[in-house]
Design a protein around this motif. Sequence first.
Motif, PDB file in Angstrom:
ATOM      1  N   CYS A  13       0.827  -1.201   0.000  1.00  0.00           N
ATOM      2  CA  CYS A  13       0.000   0.000   0.000  1.00  0.00           C
ATOM      3  C   CYS A  13       0.866   1.257   0.000  1.00  0.00           C
ATOM      4  CB  CYS A  13      -0.927   0.016   1.225  1.00  0.00           C
ATOM      5  SG  CYS A  13      -2.043  -1.402   1.291  1.00  0.00           S
ATOM      6  N   TRP A  14       0.246   2.359  -0.284  1.00  0.00           N
ATOM      7  CA  TRP A  14       0.973   3.619  -0.391  1.00  0.00           C
ATOM      8  C   TRP A  14       1.446   4.131   0.959  1.00  0.00           C
ATOM      9  CZ3 TRP A  14       3.064   6.592  -4.046  1.00  0.00           C
ATOM     10  CH2 TRP A  14       3.437   7.886  -3.692  1.00  0.00           C
ATOM     11  N   ASN A  15       0.630   3.954   1.989  1.00  0.00           N
ATOM     12  CA  ASN A  15       0.897   4.593   3.274  1.00  0.00           C
ATOM     13  C   ASN A  15       2.200   4.123   3.892  1.00  0.00           C
ATOM     14  OD1 ASN A  15      -2.169   3.968   2.942  1.00  0.00           O
ATOM     15  ND2 ASN A  15      -2.043   5.875   4.098  1.00  0.00           N
ATOM     16  N   PRO A  16       3.110   5.057   4.186  1.00  0.00           N
ATOM     17  CA  PRO A  16       4.363   4.693   4.856  1.00  0.00           C
ATOM     18  C   PRO A  16       4.198   4.745   6.376  1.00  0.00           C
ATOM     19  CG  PRO A  16       4.458   6.987   4.235  1.00  0.00           C
ATOM     20  CD  PRO A  16       3.109   6.490   3.784  1.00  0.00           C
ATOM     21  N   ASP A  17       5.202   4.183   7.083  1.00  0.00           N
ATOM     22  CA  ASP A  17       5.271   4.437   8.524  1.00  0.00           C
ATOM     23  C   ASP A  17       6.231   5.594   8.745  1.00  0.00           C
ATOM     24  OD1 ASP A  17       7.791   3.409   8.123  1.00  0.00           O
ATOM     25  OD2 ASP A  17       7.566   1.716   9.492  1.00  0.00           O
ATOM     26  N   ARG A  32       6.593   0.825   3.831  1.00  0.00           N
ATOM     27  CA  ARG A  32       5.220   0.830   3.346  1.00  0.00           C
ATOM     28  C   ARG A  32       4.380  -0.245   4.049  1.00  0.00           C
ATOM     29  NH1 ARG A  32       4.576   5.553   0.325  1.00  0.00           N
ATOM     30  NH2 ARG A  32       6.616   5.995  -0.596  1.00  0.00           N
ATOM     31  N   SER A  33       3.106   0.060   4.153  1.00  0.00           N
ATOM     32  CA  SER A  33       2.208  -0.885   4.811  1.00  0.00           C
ATOM     33  C   SER A  33       1.819  -2.008   3.858  1.00  0.00           C
ATOM     34  CB  SER A  33       0.956  -0.170   5.310  1.00  0.00           C
ATOM     35  OG  SER A  33       0.254   0.425   4.243  1.00  0.00           O
ATOM     36  N   PHE A  34       1.608  -3.197   4.431  1.00  0.00           N
ATOM     37  CA  PHE A  34       1.089  -4.344   3.713  1.00  0.00           C
ATOM     38  C   PHE A  34      -0.197  -4.766   4.399  1.00  0.00           C
ATOM     39  CE2 PHE A  34       5.423  -4.423   2.255  1.00  0.00           C
ATOM     40  CZ  PHE A  34       5.366  -4.999   1.002  1.00  0.00           C
ATOM     41  N   LYS A  72       6.948  -3.078   5.691  1.00  0.00           N
ATOM     42  CA  LYS A  72       8.182  -3.628   5.149  1.00  0.00           C
ATOM     43  C   LYS A  72       8.781  -2.621   4.170  1.00  0.00           C
ATOM     44  CE  LYS A  72       6.739  -8.468   5.480  1.00  0.00           C
ATOM     45  NZ  LYS A  72       7.659  -8.773   6.588  1.00  0.00           N
ATOM     46  N   SER A  73      10.053  -2.853   3.847  1.00  0.00           N
ATOM     47  CA  SER A  73      10.695  -2.035   2.832  1.00  0.00           C
ATOM     48  C   SER A  73       9.948  -2.183   1.508  1.00  0.00           C
ATOM     49  CB  SER A  73      12.149  -2.463   2.652  1.00  0.00           C
ATOM     50  OG  SER A  73      12.677  -1.939   1.445  1.00  0.00           O
ATOM     51  N   LEU A  88      -3.646   9.191   2.264  1.00  0.00           N
ATOM     52  CA  LEU A  88      -2.303   8.780   1.863  1.00  0.00           C
ATOM     53  C   LEU A  88      -1.249   9.098   2.918  1.00  0.00           C
ATOM     54  CD1 LEU A  88      -2.412  10.083  -1.825  1.00  0.00           C
ATOM     55  CD2 LEU A  88      -2.987   7.795  -0.982  1.00  0.00           C
ATOM     56  N   ALA A  89      -1.677   9.616   4.061  1.00  0.00           N
ATOM     57  CA  ALA A  89      -0.733  10.068   5.089  1.00  0.00           C
ATOM     58  C   ALA A  89      -0.007   8.898   5.730  1.00  0.00           C
ATOM     59  CB  ALA A  89      -1.467  10.879   6.148  1.00  0.00           C
TER      60      ALA A  89
END
Length: 340
Positions: A12-16, A21-23, A41-42, A66-67
């Motif tokens: 998914c687009w959303n990073p931590d 990125r989120s899975f 994960k990376s 998208l935040a």
Amino acid sequence: VYDLGGNVREWCWNPDDQGWRSFCGGAWDDNAYQFAAPDFKSPWDRNPRNGFRCVRYQQEPRSETLAAMQLPTKLPLSQPKLDPIETLVGRFDYDRKPLNVELIQSDDQKESPDFRHEIVCIDAAYGKERFNIHLLIPRQPADQYETAVYFPGLGFFTQKRDFRSYGNPDWGKIEAIVQSGKMVCFPTYHSSFERWNGRNFHRLFFDQESRHETLEHWVRVIKDLRRAMDYLETRPDVRQDRLFYYGVSIGAMLAPVSLVVEPRLKAGVLISGGYLPAWEKNAFPELLVTNYAPHVEQPVLMISGEWDNVFPPETNQVPLFEDFPGPQKKHELVNRGHLI
């Protein structure tokens, strides 16, 4: 289309907060509860479980959609209830009665060249129920065996299944234990395998509509563990001073309860465990893990995934490890997620 589970988990687009990125959605071999667990994960991770879905937005997505996702840095654990530990442990007591052992199977030659699969059936500590105990015994002869008492993950309590090597998701761990020359004792715990009574994920985590029923479920599970220990005491091929607990996921989370309630267990191995806020928030004192961890006297080995999305290291694993009081404890992190 959204909130789909299975096949592959979706990138998914959303990073931590570290740019990973989120899975979401879980993969084909993840436990069902991981569908709802956040994972990061990376974006360069090429695990075969990872996938993606192409979409066309009817309108530009909002910025908050998208935040970046802010992950907790500290668990919202409540303060442990200060009930005397003797009172809590007493909830798992029962009258010792005859086991009425029945041998169901002494061997299965087709299953493995490394061990024989013995099945016995005994009386439970409650009601008029009986349950099977699966014993995986190395074919390499020995007068006595170190024995692991196995406590599986939550998935074993959420669906009906047979105890079969090719259909058992924990089989790799079990086989490794037996190949090291140790016996494995795997009880058919209350509402697992053929004893499954229809409980789902939510009814195993103290939802408000069935809290007392959930308490009774897990009390019976721990009593089955103790009853299996009663049976192991009768076997001359079991070293009573080398019995140890082997818990996976929720079995690792509940290890402090099992180890305090059952002192005949001489050590604990915890695979993919830690504190869980949802459990600690809703459970009765008898099953609050935070009530038991400071009273564990046995040596403890925790083996956990560095990227575990169910029990993240800093927030879930380390607090549990630090609560174990004894000097004989070790926490090993491996480069894996929740499933090791």
